[in-house]
Design a protein around this motif. Structure first.
Motif, PDB file in Angstrom:
ATOM      1  N   LYS A 185     -13.527   9.959   2.917  1.00 43.95           N
ATOM      2  CA  LYS A 185     -14.288   8.899   2.348  1.00 43.95           C
ATOM      3  C   LYS A 185     -13.837   8.006   1.350  1.00 43.95           C
ATOM      4  CE  LYS A 185     -18.687  11.161   3.966  1.00 43.95           C
ATOM      5  NZ  LYS A 185     -19.604  12.358   3.437  1.00 43.95           N
ATOM      6  N   VAL A 186     -13.047   8.436   0.716  1.00 42.20           N
ATOM      7  CA  VAL A 186     -12.386   7.870  -0.392  1.00 42.20           C
ATOM      8  C   VAL A 186     -11.286   6.783   0.212  1.00 42.20           C
ATOM      9  CG1 VAL A 186     -10.887   8.038  -2.366  1.00 42.20           C
ATOM     10  CG2 VAL A 186     -12.647   9.633  -2.237  1.00 42.20           C
ATOM     11  N   GLY A 216      -3.368   1.744  -4.238  1.00 43.30           N
ATOM     12  CA  GLY A 216      -3.565   2.994  -3.731  1.00 43.30           C
ATOM     13  C   GLY A 216      -4.967   3.626  -4.321  1.00 43.30           C
ATOM     14  N   PRO A 217      -5.314   4.858  -3.830  1.00 45.44           N
ATOM     15  CA  PRO A 217      -6.083   5.525  -4.542  1.00 45.44           C
ATOM     16  C   PRO A 217      -5.930   6.089  -6.333  1.00 45.44           C
ATOM     17  CG  PRO A 217      -5.515   6.874  -2.870  1.00 45.44           C
ATOM     18  CD  PRO A 217      -4.793   5.610  -2.879  1.00 45.44           C
ATOM     19  N   VAL A 218      -6.753   6.467  -6.910  1.00 44.85           N
ATOM     20  CA  VAL A 218      -6.517   7.060  -8.429  1.00 44.85           C
ATOM     21  C   VAL A 218      -6.135   8.479  -8.068  1.00 44.85           C
ATOM     22  CG1 VAL A 218      -7.165   7.175 -10.583  1.00 44.85           C
ATOM     23  CG2 VAL A 218      -7.625   5.153  -9.435  1.00 44.85           C
ATOM     24  N   THR A 219      -7.291   9.310  -7.330  1.00 45.54           N
ATOM     25  CA  THR A 219      -7.183  10.471  -7.238  1.00 45.54           C
ATOM     26  C   THR A 219      -7.374  11.025  -5.779  1.00 45.54           C
ATOM     27  OG1 THR A 219      -9.469  10.615  -7.508  1.00 45.54           O
ATOM     28  CG2 THR A 219      -8.253  10.775  -9.710  1.00 45.54           C
ATOM     29  N   PRO A 220      -6.924  12.299  -5.469  1.00 47.44           N
ATOM     30  CA  PRO A 220      -7.251  12.566  -3.898  1.00 47.44           C
ATOM     31  C   PRO A 220      -8.829  12.670  -3.586  1.00 47.44           C
ATOM     32  CG  PRO A 220      -5.848  14.220  -5.020  1.00 47.44           C
ATOM     33  CD  PRO A 220      -6.290  13.142  -6.130  1.00 47.44           C
ATOM     34  N   GLY A 221      -9.556  12.971  -4.314  1.00 45.85           N
ATOM     35  CA  GLY A 221     -11.085  13.086  -3.912  1.00 45.85           C
ATOM     36  C   GLY A 221     -11.918  12.676  -4.978  1.00 45.85           C
ATOM     37  N   VAL A 239       0.737  -1.224  -0.038  1.00 48.36           N
ATOM     38  CA  VAL A 239      -0.116   0.131  -0.168  1.00 48.36           C
ATOM     39  C   VAL A 239       0.908   1.208   0.078  1.00 48.36           C
ATOM     40  CG1 VAL A 239      -1.668   1.044   1.211  1.00 48.36           C
ATOM     41  CG2 VAL A 239      -1.780  -1.234   1.236  1.00 48.36           C
ATOM     42  N   VAL A 240       0.707   2.370  -0.876  1.00 46.28           N
ATOM     43  CA  VAL A 240       1.518   3.313  -1.047  1.00 46.28           C
ATOM     44  C   VAL A 240       1.228   4.156   0.053  1.00 46.28           C
ATOM     45  CG1 VAL A 240       2.353   5.168  -2.569  1.00 46.28           C
ATOM     46  CG2 VAL A 240       1.742   3.005  -3.439  1.00 46.28           C
ATOM     47  N   LYS A 241       1.995   4.016   1.075  1.00 45.48           N
ATOM     48  CA  LYS A 241       1.559   4.891   2.254  1.00 45.48           C
ATOM     49  C   LYS A 241       1.713   6.532   2.215  1.00 45.48           C
ATOM     50  CE  LYS A 241       4.592   4.920   5.640  1.00 45.48           C
ATOM     51  NZ  LYS A 241       5.866   4.464   6.718  1.00 45.48           N
ATOM     52  N   ASP A 242       2.401   6.945   0.956  1.00 44.45           N
ATOM     53  CA  ASP A 242       2.554   8.432   0.824  1.00 44.45           C
ATOM     54  C   ASP A 242       1.234   8.679   0.136  1.00 44.45           C
ATOM     55  OD1 ASP A 242       5.854   8.349   0.908  1.00 44.45           O
ATOM     56  OD2 ASP A 242       4.829   6.518  -0.184  1.00 44.45           O
ATOM     57  N   PHE A 243       0.281   7.975  -0.395  1.00 40.57           N
ATOM     58  CA  PHE A 243      -0.817   8.373  -0.806  1.00 40.57           C
ATOM     59  C   PHE A 243      -2.059   8.445  -0.036  1.00 40.57           C
ATOM     60  CE2 PHE A 243       0.260   6.655  -5.649  1.00 40.57           C
ATOM     61  CZ  PHE A 243       1.149   7.938  -5.625  1.00 40.57           C
ATOM     62  N   MET A 244      -1.923   7.883   1.219  1.00 40.26           N
ATOM     63  CA  MET A 244      -3.070   7.487   2.259  1.00 40.26           C
ATOM     64  C   MET A 244      -2.912   8.669   3.252  1.00 40.26           C
ATOM     65  SD  MET A 244      -4.669   4.858   0.825  1.00 40.26           S
ATOM     66  CE  MET A 244      -5.499   3.891   2.219  1.00 40.26           C
ATOM     67  N   ASN A 245      -2.265   9.827   3.107  1.00 44.03           N
ATOM     68  CA  ASN A 245      -2.117  10.722   4.125  1.00 44.03           C
ATOM     69  C   ASN A 245      -3.051  11.694   4.086  1.00 44.03           C
ATOM     70  OD1 ASN A 245      -1.518  12.166   1.804  1.00 44.03           O
ATOM     71  ND2 ASN A 245       0.615  11.901   2.142  1.00 44.03           N
ATOM     72  N   GLU A 246      -2.819  12.971   4.626  1.00 44.60           N
ATOM     73  CA  GLU A 246      -4.028  13.855   4.813  1.00 44.60           C
ATOM     74  C   GLU A 246      -4.484  14.662   3.724  1.00 44.60           C
ATOM     75  OE1 GLU A 246      -0.030  15.853   5.487  1.00 44.60           O
ATOM     76  OE2 GLU A 246      -0.882  14.083   6.004  1.00 44.60           O
ATOM     77  N   GLY A 247      -3.866  14.294   2.571  1.00 49.90           N
ATOM     78  CA  GLY A 247      -4.311  15.079   1.158  1.00 49.90           C
ATOM     79  C   GLY A 247      -5.485  14.380   0.645  1.00 49.90           C
TER      80      GLY A 247
END
Lengths: 476, 100
Positions: free
Chosen positions: A274-275, A400-405, A262-270
């Protein structure tokens, strides 16, 4: 929004005369006409499509083998050169451009019996994440008309979501297939760099550009990739396709023994909360299916966006220097001499975002700034590639996610180019490193779709599809 | 926030880019490009030592094909059909130098 069976089923029906190619074209135009107000297609190729359907039905009657996509309608992003209709790249510059030759990808699909029914909207020259930079119109999100469909392949993603065709083609330089796929609830595959010929696709940033399919299912994406991939002798940056091809991707029976980072850097406050929780649910399912889940940090990934917004405009400014109004493209009639002709033709033909990227690219490539920006970016790119390679020594996939929102409102980011650029933060790394990546639909948050991104090592497109197929089949 | 790029720099970039900008565009470009350049300047702190540059990802080198002519299927009429001004099979361009 699931009015088409899988492509394999469609082809079987056409070949056994259960349905005709004409029936399929009828169906495509039923949905195209019903959904015109979403601003999805720049051109509809109705006459051409019916003519081709008649030819295909005729050949089937004669018992000929029409191919692996017999009678299947598709839509190409309007930066693919096609002999039918115009190829505008969503720009005023190419508003009336009639392509003198055809992109290899489209030719390969047609030679397997597919039928081109329309050309999809995009940000002009594929510069953007929302289609708001199209010189013609903004594509609306199929799930909420006040929101964007994503970009730059927003027309292609919306077309598939709205059932205008079973599949569409897009291009991905920094996320332009994955972002709209995520926003429109469809599968979007960005293959390894070099797997599909870019001959006949309007060039954006040549060290990053790839083309790929947007589809309803992983199997459909795999089939379209299988047809389009492999060297054509016209694009000298190509890699060989997998020896096994990309069909029959249902070999995984569980995820036992598979390590997923899991790319930790993508799962932060940005990341939208809900996503984030939806993505965590998917990761929990992967664990349940037997995968070993580990957190992975890629230290330079936070620099991937600055690297991208140097490398990409640098290459854009070079590629767009060919538009001089002399041989094709918009031209000014009243210029007094050649210099004036260039200046006026380009200034009238390019929209705001193209001009911005040309100017940034010119800046970072100019003597005095080259070392500090362009060279430095290419060195950090090496660092990023090394870090990804190192990660893939201990995990099989990164997720990880594709987009931040979620899909944002039309107009929400269009006044601030930097805000728009930030939407690409999770997608550009795959382009800078050349690795394959996919956006898989994984359900809704607030009635809006969420995409799940999976990245695999360079040339591991087949493995990426196998995992995606497994997730799609088991996560109901 | 002060702009990183001056008005003169914007005008010089426009000239190099073969673009004419309106007054409004000059103002917008100055503001927007300054914030973008500031954003990408994050890289200045990155430690890259003497790492090689990556300008490609495939590792391919000098891809050549056999030295034989290939028919790519392009035809002259198709190629010429987008030319705005032509005389026969020649492309007409405005004169290089104006008379003034």
């Amino acid at each position: 929004m699931h009015n088409w069976p899988s492509i394999d089923v469609l082809v079987k029906q056409v070949k056994t005369a259960k349905v005709t190619a004409k029936d399929l074209v009828d169906k495509a135009f039923e949905f195209i006409e019903k959904n015109r107000h979403y601003n999805v297609l720049i051109s509809e190729l109705k006459d051409e499509a019916y003519k081709r359907a008649a030819e295909i039905d005729d050949r089937i009657k004669k018992g000929e083998d029409v191919g692996r996509l017999a009678g299947v309608p598709f839509i190409a992003k309007d930066n693919f050169l096609t002999l039918d209709g115009f190829t505008t790249a969503g720009s005023n510059m190419l508003r009336n451009f009639k392509a003198p030759y055809q992109s290899t990808a489209v030719t390969k699909l047609l030679s397997e019996g597919a039928i081109l029914v329309g050309k999809a909207n995009l940000d002009a020259f594929a510069h953007g994440a929302s289609t708001e930079n199209s010189d013609f119109m903004v594509t609306k999100n199929p799930f909420d008309e006040s929101r964007v469909a994503g970009g730059s392949s927003g027309g292609s993603a919306a077309a598939v979501a709205l059932d205008m065709a079973p599949f569409a083609l897009g291009s991905d330089t920094g996320g332009s297939i994955r972002t709209p796929a995520s926003f429109c609830n469809v599968v979007g595959l960005k293959p390894s760099y070099g797997l599909i010929s870019r001959s006949g696709v309007v060039a954006m940033a040549s060290s990053l550009d790839v083309i790929g399919p947007l589809t309803k299912s992983v199997d459909d994406a795999a089939l379209v990739l299988d047809v389009m991939s492999g060297p054509d002798g016209l694009d000298s940056t190509m890699i060989e396709k997998d020896a096994e091809g990309y069909r029959n991707i249902d070999s995984l029976k569980s995820l036992d023994g598979i390590r997923i980072g899991v790319v930790k850097d993508f799962m932060n406050e940005g990341l939208d909360e809900k996503v984030k929780s939806r993505i965590q649910d998917v990761i929990a399912s992967l664990k349940r299916f037997g995968a070993e889940i580990v957190d992975v940090s890629i230290p330079s990934i936070e620099l991937s966006l600055p690297v991208y917004y140097i490398v990409c405009p640098a290459e854009v400014s070079s590629n767009l220097s060919r538009y001089d109004g002399i041989r094709y493209g918009h031209h000014n009639d009243k210029a007094v001499d050649l210099e004036d002709f260039y200046l006026k033709s380009r200034s009238e033909g390019f929209g705001a975002e193209a001009k911005r990227r040309i100017m940034i690219g010119t800046y970072v490539l100019s003597s005095g700034y080259y070392d500090a920006y362009y060279k430095k970016a290419q060195q950090v790119r090496t660092k990023l590639i090394n870090e990804f390679n190192r990660s893939f020594e201990s995990v099989d996939f990164l997720v990880g996610p594709v987009t931040p929102g979620l899909p944002f409102k039309i107009g929400e980011k269009s006044d601030d180019p930097l805000q728009m650029y930030l939407s690409d933060v999770m997608t550009v790394a795959a382009n800078l490193t050349g690795i394959p990546a996919i956006s898989l639909p994984v359900g809704m948050v607030n009635d809006l779709p969420v995409g799940f991104q999976i990245m695999a090592p360079f040339k591991s497109d087949r493995k990426l599809l196998e995992l995606s197929k497994y997730i799609e089949s088991n996560m109901k | 926030m002060a702009n990183t790029l001056s008005r003169d720099e914007i005008l010089k970039l426009a000239k190099l880019s073969k673009l004419i900008l309106s007054e409004k565009e000059i103002d917008e470009m100055q503001k927007e490009l300054s914030s973008i350049i500031e954003f990408v300047s994050k890289l200045s702190d990155a430690d890259v030592g003497d790492l090689e540059v990556s300008d490609q990802v495939t590792g391919l080198k000098t891809v050549l094909r056999d030295d034989k002519s290939i028919n790519y299927g392009y035809n002259l009429d198709g190629l010429m059909s987008n030319v705005p001004k032509r005389e026969g099979d020649y492309i007409k361009v405005p004169k290089m130098l104006s008379e003034s």
